[in-house]
Write an enzyme that holds these catalytic residues in place. Structure first.
Site, PDB file in Angstrom:
ATOM      1  N   HIS A   1      -3.644   0.808  -4.705  1.00 10.62           N
ATOM      2  CA  HIS A   1      -2.933  -0.343  -5.210  1.00 10.62           C
ATOM      3  C   HIS A   1      -3.204  -0.322  -7.007  1.00 10.62           C
ATOM      4  O   HIS A   1      -4.487  -0.019  -7.164  1.00 10.62           O
ATOM      5  CB  HIS A   1      -3.338  -1.711  -4.799  1.00 10.62           C
ATOM      6  CG  HIS A   1      -2.963  -2.184  -3.332  1.00 10.62           C
ATOM      7  ND1 HIS A   1      -1.850  -3.083  -3.174  1.00 10.62           N
ATOM      8  CD2 HIS A   1      -3.265  -1.418  -2.192  1.00 10.62           C
ATOM      9  CE1 HIS A   1      -1.656  -2.899  -1.893  1.00 10.62           C
ATOM     10  NE2 HIS A   1      -2.565  -2.350  -1.066  1.00 10.62           N
TER      11      HIS A   1
ATOM     12  N   HIS B   1      -7.615   3.869   6.660  1.00 10.27           N
ATOM     13  CA  HIS B   1      -7.015   3.708   5.316  1.00 10.27           C
ATOM     14  C   HIS B   1      -6.209   4.862   4.989  1.00 10.27           C
ATOM     15  O   HIS B   1      -4.731   4.771   4.408  1.00 10.27           O
ATOM     16  CB  HIS B   1      -7.672   2.805   4.536  1.00 10.27           C
ATOM     17  CG  HIS B   1      -6.656   2.346   3.318  1.00 10.27           C
ATOM     18  ND1 HIS B   1      -5.786   1.502   3.416  1.00 10.27           N
ATOM     19  CD2 HIS B   1      -6.830   2.572   1.607  1.00 10.27           C
ATOM     20  CE1 HIS B   1      -5.328   1.133   2.173  1.00 10.27           C
ATOM     21  NE2 HIS B   1      -5.929   1.709   1.154  1.00 10.27           N
TER      22      HIS B   1
ATOM     23  N   TYR C   1      -8.516 -10.728   2.457  1.00 12.87           N
ATOM     24  CA  TYR C   1      -9.734 -10.093   2.744  1.00 12.87           C
ATOM     25  C   TYR C   1     -10.679  -9.716   1.707  1.00 12.87           C
ATOM     26  O   TYR C   1     -11.720  -9.345   2.009  1.00 12.87           O
ATOM     27  CB  TYR C   1      -9.422  -8.951   3.842  1.00 12.87           C
ATOM     28  CG  TYR C   1      -8.625  -7.835   3.155  1.00 12.87           C
ATOM     29  CD1 TYR C   1      -9.215  -7.098   2.094  1.00 12.87           C
ATOM     30  CD2 TYR C   1      -7.349  -7.502   3.581  1.00 12.87           C
ATOM     31  CE1 TYR C   1      -8.365  -5.935   1.684  1.00 12.87           C
ATOM     32  CE2 TYR C   1      -6.666  -6.673   3.296  1.00 12.87           C
ATOM     33  CZ  TYR C   1      -7.064  -5.581   2.179  1.00 12.87           C
ATOM     34  OH  TYR C   1      -6.367  -4.653   1.467  1.00 12.87           O
ATOM     35  N   GLU C   2     -10.160  -9.436   0.533  1.00  9.32           N
ATOM     36  CA  GLU C   2     -11.006  -9.209  -0.701  1.00  9.32           C
ATOM     37  C   GLU C   2     -11.841 -10.535  -0.979  1.00  9.32           C
ATOM     38  O   GLU C   2     -12.931 -10.361  -1.903  1.00  9.32           O
ATOM     39  CB  GLU C   2     -10.187  -8.797  -1.899  1.00  9.32           C
ATOM     40  CG  GLU C   2      -9.413  -7.533  -1.635  1.00  9.32           C
ATOM     41  CD  GLU C   2      -8.405  -7.207  -2.503  1.00  9.32           C
ATOM     42  OE1 GLU C   2      -8.649  -6.647  -3.906  1.00  9.32           O
ATOM     43  OE2 GLU C   2      -7.006  -7.772  -2.527  1.00  9.32           O
TER      44      GLU C   2
ATOM     45  N   ASN D   1       1.415   3.321  11.053  1.00 10.84           N
ATOM     46  CA  ASN D   1       0.403   3.861  12.315  1.00 10.84           C
ATOM     47  C   ASN D   1       0.929   3.282  13.230  1.00 10.84           C
ATOM     48  O   ASN D   1       1.463   2.254  13.587  1.00 10.84           O
ATOM     49  CB  ASN D   1      -1.058   3.774  11.783  1.00 10.84           C
ATOM     50  CG  ASN D   1      -1.248   2.139  11.725  1.00 10.84           C
ATOM     51  OD1 ASN D   1      -0.978   1.914  10.463  1.00 10.84           O
ATOM     52  ND2 ASN D   1      -1.735   1.388  12.518  1.00 10.84           N
TER      53      ASN D   1
ATOM     54  N   HIS E   1      -5.562  -9.341  -1.820  1.00 11.46           N
ATOM     55  CA  HIS E   1      -5.575  -9.894  -0.349  1.00 11.46           C
ATOM     56  C   HIS E   1      -6.574 -10.768  -0.081  1.00 11.46           C
ATOM     57  O   HIS E   1      -7.317 -10.821  -0.878  1.00 11.46           O
ATOM     58  CB  HIS E   1      -5.925  -8.696   0.427  1.00 11.46           C
ATOM     59  CG  HIS E   1      -4.628  -7.504   0.505  1.00 11.46           C
ATOM     60  ND1 HIS E   1      -4.609  -6.484  -0.530  1.00 11.46           N
ATOM     61  CD2 HIS E   1      -3.693  -7.129   1.217  1.00 11.46           C
ATOM     62  CE1 HIS E   1      -3.742  -5.846  -0.425  1.00 11.46           C
ATOM     63  NE2 HIS E   1      -3.111  -6.029   0.685  1.00 11.46           N
TER      64      HIS E   1
ATOM     65  N   MET F   1      -1.902  -7.239   6.990  1.00  6.35           N
ATOM     66  CA  MET F   1      -3.074  -8.172   6.589  1.00  6.35           C
ATOM     67  C   MET F   1      -2.515  -8.803   5.185  1.00  6.35           C
ATOM     68  O   MET F   1      -3.070  -9.284   4.062  1.00  6.35           O
ATOM     69  CB  MET F   1      -4.300  -7.370   6.207  1.00  6.35           C
ATOM     70  CG  MET F   1      -4.989  -6.588   7.308  1.00  6.35           C
ATOM     71  SD  MET F   1      -6.168  -5.597   6.879  1.00  6.35           S
ATOM     72  CE  MET F   1      -6.361  -4.705   8.364  1.00  6.35           C
ATOM     73  N   SER F   2      -1.259  -8.997   5.094  1.00  8.32           N
ATOM     74  CA  SER F   2      -0.676  -9.522   3.814  1.00  8.32           C
ATOM     75  C   SER F   2       0.825 -10.152   3.930  1.00  8.32           C
ATOM     76  O   SER F   2       0.959 -10.685   4.945  1.00  8.32           O
ATOM     77  CB  SER F   2      -0.482  -8.352   2.664  1.00  8.32           C
ATOM     78  OG  SER F   2       0.712  -7.543   3.134  1.00  8.32           O
TER      79      SER F   2
ATOM     80  N   ALA G   1       2.590  -2.279   4.380  1.00  5.83           N
ATOM     81  CA  ALA G   1       2.250  -1.120   5.346  1.00  5.83           C
ATOM     82  C   ALA G   1       1.724  -1.968   6.418  1.00  5.83           C
ATOM     83  O   ALA G   1       1.146  -2.831   6.259  1.00  5.83           O
ATOM     84  CB  ALA G   1       1.332  -0.289   4.670  1.00  5.83           C
TER      85      ALA G   1
ATOM     86  N   SER H   1       0.631  -1.311  -0.020  1.00  5.64           N
ATOM     87  CA  SER H   1       0.108   0.007   0.119  1.00  5.64           C
ATOM     88  C   SER H   1       0.906   1.177  -0.032  1.00  5.64           C
ATOM     89  O   SER H   1       1.804   1.439   0.984  1.00  5.64           O
ATOM     90  CB  SER H   1      -0.963  -0.044   1.246  1.00  5.64           C
ATOM     91  OG  SER H   1      -1.675  -0.823   1.265  1.00  5.64           O
TER      92      SER H   1
END
Ligand code: HPA
Length: 266
Positions: A55, A241, A79-80, A229, A77, A205-206, A107, A25
């Site tokens: 992306h 995001h 989560y998609e 963050n 991802h 998450m990746s 990220a 990201s």
């Protein structure tokens, strides 16, 4: 796989990359600056389109400091809603194209309280809390073993090279353990406390699915997280995001110079 590889070889005049980079990201700019051939995911047989803001969704082939490189500008991802097998298919394609070293970037939220937003962290190891594994299913013995060893997924000599490169550039660098959740929701303060107690330094998450598949098919992995963050419990502030993208934007010049230095010395 055969169709995908044939298509890519045709589109790129048989470009044979030795290095692969998956850009996380807000970190896709490298593939705008270095680009000999660009192929949108939507044109590649059996690839899925990238749907996340920040992306781009294309495979870029570029000679970077004399190193033939293939870059994923945007990743898919879990989560998609894609399967673990689908999101890691590009790693197997890279293997078929000749990639020996894969640089995975992302990220991530800081769990380690000494980390600050825009820090870069070399991944020394990971914890897979995604609830699945990309190697589930019938095994292709021509690619790798049924039960792959995971002792050194993130290669020690690549960690050392990244650290030396950062030092040479006068850049502070963190080293730590990447914890992967499925997402897409960020973590609760209680979850962040748990991750810290269990040994995670950064959370995202990746990356872990791709690292597992790369290790499985004998590709050396280097992982770099851009700390976008502070983890939620540290600040009590809400996370978006947009904040993640803003911070990676601030870190991208530093990130780019580190990647270029590493590639030059592979
Ligand atoms: N948590 C999970 N994934 C992330 C974060 C986070 O705080 N920041 C960027 N990706």
């Amino acid at each position: 796989m055969e169709n995908t590889v044939k298509y890519l070889k045709e589109k790129t005049n048989n470009f044979n990359p030795e290095t692969g980079i998956i850009l996380g990201s807000g970190l896709g700019e490298l593939a705008d600056e270095y680009c000999n051939y660009a192929v949108p995911y939507s044109d590649i047989p059996n690839f899925i389109k990238s749907t996340v803001k920040g992306h781009k969704g294309r495979l870029v082939f570029a000679e970077i400091n004399n190193k033939k490189t293939v870059l994923m500008q945007g990743r898919n991802h879990f989560y998609e809603g894609h399967s673990m097998q689908e999101i890691t298919f590009p790693v197997k394609v890279m293997k078929a194209l000749g990639v020996k070293t894969l640089i995975l970037t992302n990220a991530a939220g800081a769990v380690n309280e000494s980390y600050k937003p825009a820090d870069l962290m070399i991944i020394t190891d990971h914890i897979n809390n995604m609830g699945s594994n990309p190697l589930i299913g019938p095994n292709d013995d021509t690619l790798g073993e049924r039960f792959p060893d995971m002792t050194e997924v993130y290669k020690k000599d690549l960690i050392e090279l990244a650290e030396k490169s950062a030092n040479k550039l006068g850049m502070d660098i963190q080293k730590g353990v990447y914890w992967a959740n499925s997402g897409p929701s960020y973590e609760t303060p209680a979850e962040i406390n748990m991750i810290r107690k269990l040994g995670g330094d950064a959370v995202g998450m990746s990356t872990v699915p791709e690292a597992i598949v790369a290790n499985y098919c004998q590709i050396d992995v280097l992982g770099i997280s851009c700390i976008s963050n502070a983890a939620s419990s540290a600040t009590g502030e809400k996370l978006s995001h947009e904040e993640v993208i803003d911070t990676t934007n601030k870190a991208k010049a530093k990130f780019k110079s580190l990647i270029l230095e590493v590639i030059s010395n592979l």
